[in-house]
Design a protein around this motif. Structure first.
Motif, PDB file in Angstrom:
ATOM      1  N   VAL A 200     -12.425  -5.539  -2.859  1.00 14.75           N
ATOM      2  CA  VAL A 200     -13.063  -5.289  -3.921  1.00 14.75           C
ATOM      3  C   VAL A 200     -12.713  -6.013  -5.309  1.00 14.75           C
ATOM      4  O   VAL A 200     -13.792  -6.668  -5.911  1.00 14.75           O
ATOM      5  CB  VAL A 200     -12.995  -3.613  -4.535  1.00 14.75           C
ATOM      6  CG1 VAL A 200     -13.861  -3.543  -5.616  1.00 14.75           C
ATOM      7  CG2 VAL A 200     -13.261  -2.919  -3.134  1.00 14.75           C
ATOM      8  N   THR A 201     -11.623  -6.446  -5.410  1.00 17.54           N
ATOM      9  CA  THR A 201     -11.141  -6.935  -6.515  1.00 17.54           C
ATOM     10  C   THR A 201     -11.658  -8.636  -6.244  1.00 17.54           C
ATOM     11  O   THR A 201     -11.897  -9.367  -7.364  1.00 17.54           O
ATOM     12  CB  THR A 201      -9.821  -7.110  -6.886  1.00 17.54           C
ATOM     13  OG1 THR A 201      -8.977  -7.231  -5.916  1.00 17.54           O
ATOM     14  CG2 THR A 201      -9.257  -5.829  -7.371  1.00 17.54           C
TER      15      THR A 201
ATOM     16  N   SER B 257      -8.384  -0.145 -15.342  1.00 13.08           N
ATOM     17  CA  SER B 257      -8.110   0.407 -16.676  1.00 13.08           C
ATOM     18  C   SER B 257      -8.957  -0.322 -17.720  1.00 13.08           C
ATOM     19  O   SER B 257      -9.060  -1.712 -17.517  1.00 13.08           O
ATOM     20  CB  SER B 257      -6.478   0.272 -16.977  1.00 13.08           C
ATOM     21  OG  SER B 257      -5.723   0.759 -16.133  1.00 13.08           O
TER      22      SER B 257
ATOM     23  N   SER C 271     -13.145   0.085  -7.175  1.00 17.28           N
ATOM     24  CA  SER C 271     -11.872   0.016  -7.621  1.00 17.28           C
ATOM     25  C   SER C 271     -11.526   0.690  -9.118  1.00 17.28           C
ATOM     26  O   SER C 271     -12.697   0.612  -9.844  1.00 17.28           O
ATOM     27  CB  SER C 271     -11.215  -1.551  -7.698  1.00 17.28           C
ATOM     28  OG  SER C 271     -10.895  -1.802  -6.483  1.00 17.28           O
ATOM     29  N   ALA C 272     -10.729   1.620  -8.955  1.00 16.31           N
ATOM     30  CA  ALA C 272     -10.009   2.169 -10.338  1.00 16.31           C
ATOM     31  C   ALA C 272      -9.557   0.448 -11.056  1.00 16.31           C
ATOM     32  O   ALA C 272      -8.686   0.082 -10.669  1.00 16.31           O
ATOM     33  CB  ALA C 272      -8.834   3.043 -10.237  1.00 16.31           C
TER      34      ALA C 272
ATOM     35  N   ASP D 223       0.834  -1.269  -0.003  1.00 15.54           N
ATOM     36  CA  ASP D 223       0.098  -0.011   0.062  1.00 15.54           C
ATOM     37  C   ASP D 223       0.684   1.352   0.023  1.00 15.54           C
ATOM     38  O   ASP D 223       1.738   1.293   0.824  1.00 15.54           O
ATOM     39  CB  ASP D 223      -1.045  -0.050   1.196  1.00 15.54           C
ATOM     40  CG  ASP D 223      -1.848   0.927   1.085  1.00 15.54           C
ATOM     41  OD1 ASP D 223      -2.034   1.800  -0.012  1.00 15.54           O
ATOM     42  OD2 ASP D 223      -3.100   1.065   1.909  1.00 15.54           O
TER      43      ASP D 223
ATOM     44  N   ARG E 226      -2.354   4.707  -7.808  1.00 20.33           N
ATOM     45  CA  ARG E 226      -2.480   4.930  -6.286  1.00 20.33           C
ATOM     46  C   ARG E 226      -3.891   4.624  -5.913  1.00 20.33           C
ATOM     47  O   ARG E 226      -4.905   4.614  -6.876  1.00 20.33           O
ATOM     48  CB  ARG E 226      -2.122   6.424  -6.185  1.00 20.33           C
ATOM     49  CG  ARG E 226      -0.898   6.650  -6.039  1.00 20.33           C
ATOM     50  CD  ARG E 226       0.048   5.920  -4.879  1.00 20.33           C
ATOM     51  NE  ARG E 226       1.249   6.672  -4.895  1.00 20.33           N
ATOM     52  CZ  ARG E 226       2.399   6.151  -5.726  1.00 20.33           C
ATOM     53  NH1 ARG E 226       2.013   5.160  -6.502  1.00 20.33           N
ATOM     54  NH2 ARG E 226       3.641   6.457  -5.474  1.00 20.33           N
TER      55      ARG E 226
ATOM     56  N   ARG F 180      -6.539  -8.116 -11.201  1.00 23.44           N
ATOM     57  CA  ARG F 180      -6.014  -8.991 -10.620  1.00 23.44           C
ATOM     58  C   ARG F 180      -6.549  -8.797  -9.096  1.00 23.44           C
ATOM     59  O   ARG F 180      -6.853  -7.911  -8.724  1.00 23.44           O
ATOM     60  CB  ARG F 180      -4.451  -8.491 -10.503  1.00 23.44           C
ATOM     61  CG  ARG F 180      -3.633  -9.325  -9.594  1.00 23.44           C
ATOM     62  CD  ARG F 180      -2.185  -8.882  -9.739  1.00 23.44           C
ATOM     63  NE  ARG F 180      -1.081  -9.625  -9.471  1.00 23.44           N
ATOM     64  CZ  ARG F 180       0.055  -9.349  -9.540  1.00 23.44           C
ATOM     65  NH1 ARG F 180       0.464  -8.015 -10.198  1.00 23.44           N
ATOM     66  NH2 ARG F 180       0.788  -9.961  -9.141  1.00 23.44           N
TER      67      ARG F 180
ATOM     68  N   THR G 125      -9.476  -6.098 -17.231  1.00 18.07           N
ATOM     69  CA  THR G 125      -8.555  -7.411 -16.861  1.00 18.07           C
ATOM     70  C   THR G 125      -7.989  -6.717 -15.387  1.00 18.07           C
ATOM     71  O   THR G 125      -7.436  -6.004 -15.120  1.00 18.07           O
ATOM     72  CB  THR G 125      -7.418  -7.555 -17.673  1.00 18.07           C
ATOM     73  OG1 THR G 125      -7.875  -7.750 -18.830  1.00 18.07           O
ATOM     74  CG2 THR G 125      -6.455  -8.801 -17.420  1.00 18.07           C
TER      75      THR G 125
HETATM   76  C1  LIG Z   1      -5.549   4.270 -12.681  1.00 16.95           C
HETATM   77  C2  LIG Z   1      -5.646   2.978 -12.094  1.00 16.95           C
HETATM   78  C3  LIG Z   1      -5.911   1.873 -12.850  1.00 16.95           C
HETATM   79  C4  LIG Z   1      -5.795   0.583 -12.325  1.00 16.95           C
HETATM   80  N1  LIG Z   1      -5.920  -0.405 -13.178  1.00 16.95           N
HETATM   81  C5  LIG Z   1      -6.175  -1.641 -12.950  1.00 16.95           C
HETATM   82  C6  LIG Z   1      -6.237  -2.705 -13.703  1.00 16.95           C
HETATM   83  O1  LIG Z   1      -6.369  -2.705 -15.195  1.00 16.95           O
HETATM   84  N2  LIG Z   1      -6.497  -4.082 -13.283  1.00 16.95           N
HETATM   85  C7  LIG Z   1      -6.287  -4.322 -11.739  1.00 16.95           C
HETATM   86  O2  LIG Z   1      -6.278  -5.455 -11.472  1.00 16.95           O
HETATM   87  N3  LIG Z   1      -5.670  -3.254 -11.007  1.00 16.95           N
HETATM   88  C8  LIG Z   1      -5.850  -2.025 -11.425  1.00 16.95           C
HETATM   89  N4  LIG Z   1      -5.641  -1.073 -10.539  1.00 16.95           N
HETATM   90  C9  LIG Z   1      -5.516  -1.223  -9.084  1.00 16.95           C
HETATM   91  C10 LIG Z   1      -6.782  -1.393  -8.287  1.00 16.95           C
HETATM   92  O3  LIG Z   1      -7.344  -0.340  -8.444  1.00 16.95           O
HETATM   93  C11 LIG Z   1      -6.649  -2.309  -6.939  1.00 16.95           C
HETATM   94  O4  LIG Z   1      -5.715  -3.461  -7.314  1.00 16.95           O
HETATM   95  C12 LIG Z   1      -8.015  -2.288  -6.264  1.00 16.95           C
HETATM   96  O5  LIG Z   1      -8.224  -1.182  -6.092  1.00 16.95           O
HETATM   97  C13 LIG Z   1      -7.408  -2.967  -5.029  1.00 16.95           C
HETATM   98  O6  LIG Z   1      -8.819  -3.003  -4.498  1.00 16.95           O
HETATM   99  P1  LIG Z   1      -9.149  -4.227  -3.381  1.00 16.95           P
HETATM  100  O7  LIG Z   1     -10.335  -3.868  -2.447  1.00 16.95           O
HETATM  101  O8  LIG Z   1      -9.202  -5.564  -4.102  1.00 16.95           O
HETATM  102  O9  LIG Z   1      -7.936  -4.354  -2.464  1.00 16.95           O
HETATM  103  P2  LIG Z   1      -7.557  -3.697  -0.972  1.00 16.95           P
HETATM  104  O10 LIG Z   1      -8.350  -4.565  -0.076  1.00 16.95           O
HETATM  105  O11 LIG Z   1      -7.924  -2.193  -1.000  1.00 16.95           O
HETATM  106  O12 LIG Z   1      -6.151  -3.689  -0.910  1.00 16.95           O
HETATM  107  C14 LIG Z   1      -5.304  -4.935  -1.230  1.00 16.95           C
HETATM  108  C15 LIG Z   1      -4.049  -4.836  -1.470  1.00 16.95           C
HETATM  109  O13 LIG Z   1      -3.665  -4.232  -2.722  1.00 16.95           O
HETATM  110  C16 LIG Z   1      -2.924  -3.045  -2.490  1.00 16.95           C
HETATM  111  N5  LIG Z   1      -3.867  -1.899  -3.378  1.00 16.95           N
HETATM  112  C17 LIG Z   1      -4.865  -1.468  -3.150  1.00 16.95           C
HETATM  113  N6  LIG Z   1      -5.168  -0.294  -4.070  1.00 16.95           N
HETATM  114  C18 LIG Z   1      -4.069  -0.270  -4.834  1.00 16.95           C
HETATM  115  C19 LIG Z   1      -3.733   0.524  -6.096  1.00 16.95           C
HETATM  116  N7  LIG Z   1      -4.400   1.449  -6.603  1.00 16.95           N
HETATM  117  N8  LIG Z   1      -2.377   0.379  -6.475  1.00 16.95           N
HETATM  118  C20 LIG Z   1      -1.726  -0.656  -5.955  1.00 16.95           C
HETATM  119  N9  LIG Z   1      -2.006  -1.379  -4.826  1.00 16.95           N
HETATM  120  C21 LIG Z   1      -2.902  -1.397  -4.402  1.00 16.95           C
HETATM  121  C22 LIG Z   1      -3.032  -2.610  -1.065  1.00 16.95           C
HETATM  122  O14 LIG Z   1      -1.986  -1.893  -0.711  1.00 16.95           O
HETATM  123  C23 LIG Z   1      -3.384  -3.887  -0.345  1.00 16.95           C
HETATM  124  O15 LIG Z   1      -1.837  -4.482  -0.108  1.00 16.95           O
HETATM  125  C24 LIG Z   1      -5.613   0.325 -11.091  1.00 16.95           C
HETATM  126  C25 LIG Z   1      -5.285   1.368 -10.138  1.00 16.95           C
HETATM  127  C26 LIG Z   1      -5.442   2.567 -10.695  1.00 16.95           C
HETATM  128  C27 LIG Z   1      -5.436   3.798  -9.685  1.00 16.95           C
END
Ligand SMILES: Cc1cc2nc3c(=O)[nH]c(=O)nc-3n(C[C@H](O)[C@H](O)[C@H](O)COP(=O)(O)OP(=O)(O)OC[C@H]3O[C@@H](n4cnc5c(N)ncnc54)[C@H](O)[C@@H]3O)c2cc1C
Lengths: 158, 288
Positions: free
Chosen positions: B91-92, B70, B67-68, A154, B248, B86, B84
Motif C-alpha cells: 500500500v505504501t 498519522s 493503510s493507517a 510484522d 499495529r 515511509r 508523511t
Molecule cells: C496508528 C498508525 C499510524 C501510522 N502512521 C504512519 C505514518 O505516519 N507514516 C507511515 O509511513 N506509516 C505509518 N504507519 C504504519 C503504516 O500503517 C504501515 O507501514 C503500512 O500500513 C504498511 O502497509 P504496506 O501495504 O505498505 O506494507 P505491507 O506490505 O502490509 O507490509 C510491509 C512490511 O511492513 C510491516 N508493517 C505493515 N504494517 C505495519 C504497521 N502498522 N506497523 C508496523 N509495521 C507494519 C509488515 O510487517 C511488513 O514487514 C502507521 C500505523 C498505525 C497503526
C-alpha cells in the motif's frame, strides 16, 4: 593553577565522594586544554596517556570504515572521553576530533594509574566509575547496532 | 494544572467512518530515499474534519488497499491534510506512486491524541525516532504556534544516518525559536556531520527540562520508545507523564476487527496515543 582546577574537579561526578588527598592528587595530574574545531585530539594506535573531561564543545570518535572516515559517537560538556589509559596496552583505539572549539580538562593517565596501583581503594573506585561508563557506552553501542529506528517486522495477528 | 494526565478520549475524537471519501493529492515532497510527504485536499465539500495532533487517517490507494497513516501537518486552520509516509510494502508503495492531481480514498480522523492542550505551563519533551517525528509534528507545530502557553520545549530526534532524518530543515528552523532546544543525533555519520552521533536516548541527560513538571511525548519503533522511557525515568520523569504512540497493522480502524489488538487494548479505538504507565506492562512482553 591547581587551586583553580581543584574546585571544578571536585564537583565533577566522576570524582564525587573522593577524599581531599585523592582530589589533590587528581588535580596535580590535570591541566586545562583547548582544541580548535577540526583538531585531532587523539590518534588511533598512539599511547593513551590521558583522558578528557569536556567543559565546553563537542568531541567525535572517528574510525575508518569501507565508506570512509565515520563518526560513531560524540561527547559533549560534562562527558568523560577516553578509557584506554586504564586498560593495557594503553593505546587509543580510535581517533578523537574536535567537532567544535573545545575546552576540557586533560587528566594524565599515567599519573592516575600510578595512584590506582599504589592505593587499591582509590583504584577500585576509579575502576567502578569507568566500568559504569563503559557499560553505558556498550549499551548505547548495542542500540546503535540493532538499528532501533528501522521498520519493525510484522507484529500483526494474522 | 491537573496532575493526572490522559490522552484525550479517542471515542470523543472519532470522526471517520467505514466509508472512504475521495481526496486529491495537492503536492508531494521527497523527505529521503524511502519517505515522502503528500498534501491532500477533499474532493467533496463537507469532508474536511478537524483533527487533534496524534490522530491518523486511513489512506486508501484504489485497487491496492488501505493503510493507517498519522497526520503530520499543522492542526491550525488548515484546509489540507498532510501525511508523511515511509514506503515499506504494497500500500505504501502505491501511495508513493501518487502524483499531484491523483485521487485517493480517505477515512478519518481516528484515534486518541497527544494531550497537548492539557499541558499549559509544562515543559514539553518530544523524542522521535526515524519516521516517528511525523506523528509528533502536529503537536510540535501546535506548541510552537502557542509558544507562550508552555515552558521549555525540547525536541530530540534520532535517525539511522543524516540522510534518514526527516524534516531536517524544519528541525533547524525550530532550533532558532526562543527557548526551544533541538538536538539531532544519528547512529553513524560522515565527518561533515556536526550534530550528535549516538542513540537518541543519550541526548536525554543533556536536555534542559524540569523533570518535576515536564511531559514527554515519544514516537518511534517500540524498542526505541522502551529505552527512551527507561532513560526518562532515570532523569526523573515518571511513566505517568510519558505518552507514546503505538502502531499495529490495522484494518477497520473503528475497533471491530481486532487486527490492531495490543494486550487488552485496540490501538485504533484506545490509541494510538497511550499514557505509558497504562501499557507499560504489555510493552515488556514479546509477541503482544
Ligand atoms: C496508528 C498508525 C499510524 C501510522 N502512521 C504512519 C505514518 O505516519 N507514516 C507511515 O509511513 N506509516 C505509518 N504507519 C504504519 C503504516 O500503517 C504501515 O507501514 C503500512 O500500513 C504498511 O502497509 P504496506 O501495504 O505498505 O506494507 P505491507 O506490505 O502490509 O507490509 C510491509 C512490511 O511492513 C510491516 N508493517 C505493515 N504494517 C505495519 C504497521 N502498522 N506497523 C508496523 N509495521 C507494519 C509488515 O510487517 C511488513 O514487514 C502507521 C500505523 C498505525 C497503526
Amino acid at each position: 593553577m591547581s587551586t583553580t582546577l581543584e574546585p571544578l574537579l571536585r564537583k565533577h561526578p566522576l570524582f564525587s565522594g573522593f577524599d581531599d588527598d585523592s582530589i589533590h592528587l587528581i588535580t596535580s595530574c590535570a591541566k586545562n586544554v583547548r582544541f580548535h574545531e577540526g583538531d585531532l585530539v587523539a590518534k588511533q594506535g598512539e599511547p593513551a596517556d590521558e583522558f578528557f573531561l569536556i567543559r565546553e564543545g563537542r568531541i567525535a570518535m572517528e574510525m575508518p570504515s569501507p565508506q570512509g572516515l565515520m563518526r560513531l559517537q560524540t561527547s559533549d560538556a560534562g562527558d568523560v572521553v577516553g578509557w584506554s589509559w586504564l586498560v593495557p596496552p594503553y593505546d587509543w583505539h580510535f581517533d578523537l576530533r574536535a567537532v567544535s572549539n573545545v575546552r576540557a580538562f586533560s587528566i594524565d593517565g599515567r599519573c592516575l594509574r600510578n595512584k590506582c596501583e599504589s592505593d587499591p581503594r582509590f583504584g577500585y573506585t576509579m575502576m567502578k566509575r569507568f566500568s559504569k561508563m563503559m557499560a553505558d557506552r556498550l549499551e548505547a553501542t548495542r542500540l546503535q547496532l540493532i538499528d532501533i529506528y528501522g521498520a519493525p517486522a510484522d507484529t500483526t495477528a494474522p | 494544572m491537573s496532575s493526572v494526565l490522559h490522552p484525550p478520549d479517542a471515542s470523543a475524537l472519532q470522526a471517520g467512518s467505514m466509508l472512504p471519501e475521495p481526496w486529491v493529492v495537492v503536492s508531494r515532497l521527497e523527505e529521503n530515499a524511502d519517505t515522502f510527504t503528500i498534501e491532500l485536499r477533499p474532493a467533496e465539500e463537507g469532508t474536511l474534519r478537524p483533527f487533534a495532533p496524534g490522530q491518523f487517517n486511513m489512506l486508501y490507494a484504489f485497487g491496492t488497499g488501505e493503510s493507517a497513516i498519522s497526520i503530520s501537518g499543522s492542526p491550525e486552520n488548515s484546509d489540507t491534510r498532510v501525511h508523511t509516509i515511509r514506503r515499506v510494502g504494497t500500500v505504501t508503495s502505491a501511495l508513493d506512486r501518487l502524483a499531484p492531481g491523483d485521487t485517493i480514498g480517505l477515512r478519518g480522523p481516528f484515534g486518541s491524541a497527544w494531550p497537548i492542550e492539557e499541558l499549559p505551563g509544562r515543559d514539553l519533551v518530544f523524542v522521535a525516532g526515524g519516521i516517528g517525528l511525523a506523528p509528533l509534528r502536529p503537536a510540535i507545530l501546535h506548541a510552537l504556534a502557542h509558544r507562550k502557553d508552555y515552558g521549555r520545549i525540547v525536541i530530540l530526534a534520532g535517525a539511522r544516518s543524516p540522510e534518514d532524518l526527516i524534516f531536517h530543515d524544519e528541525l533547524l528552523e525550530w532550533k532558532e525559536e526562543p527557548d526551544v532546544e533541538v538536538k539531532l543525533t544519528v547512529d553513524r555519520a560522515g565527518i561533515d556531520w556536526y550534530h550528535h552521533v549516538g542513540v537518541v536516548t543519550t541526548l536525554i541527560p543533556q536536555a534542559d527540562f524540569d523533570p518535576a513538571n515536564a511531559v514527554a511525548m515519544v514516537c518511534g519503533p517500540e524498542i526505541m520508545m522502551r529505552f527512551t522511557a527507561v532513560e526518562l525515568n532515570k532523569n526523573g520523569l515518571p511513566d505517568s507523564r510519558l505518552f507514546v504512540t503505538l502502531e499495529r497493522n490495522m484494518k477497520c480502524a473503528v475497533g471491530i476487527c481486532g487486527h490492531c489488538q495490543f494486550g487488552p487494548e485496540f490501538i485504533c479505538r484506545d490509541g494510538p496515543v497511550f499514557r505509558y504507565d497504562h501499557i507499560h506492562h504489555w510493552f515488556s512482553q514479546r509477541e503482544v
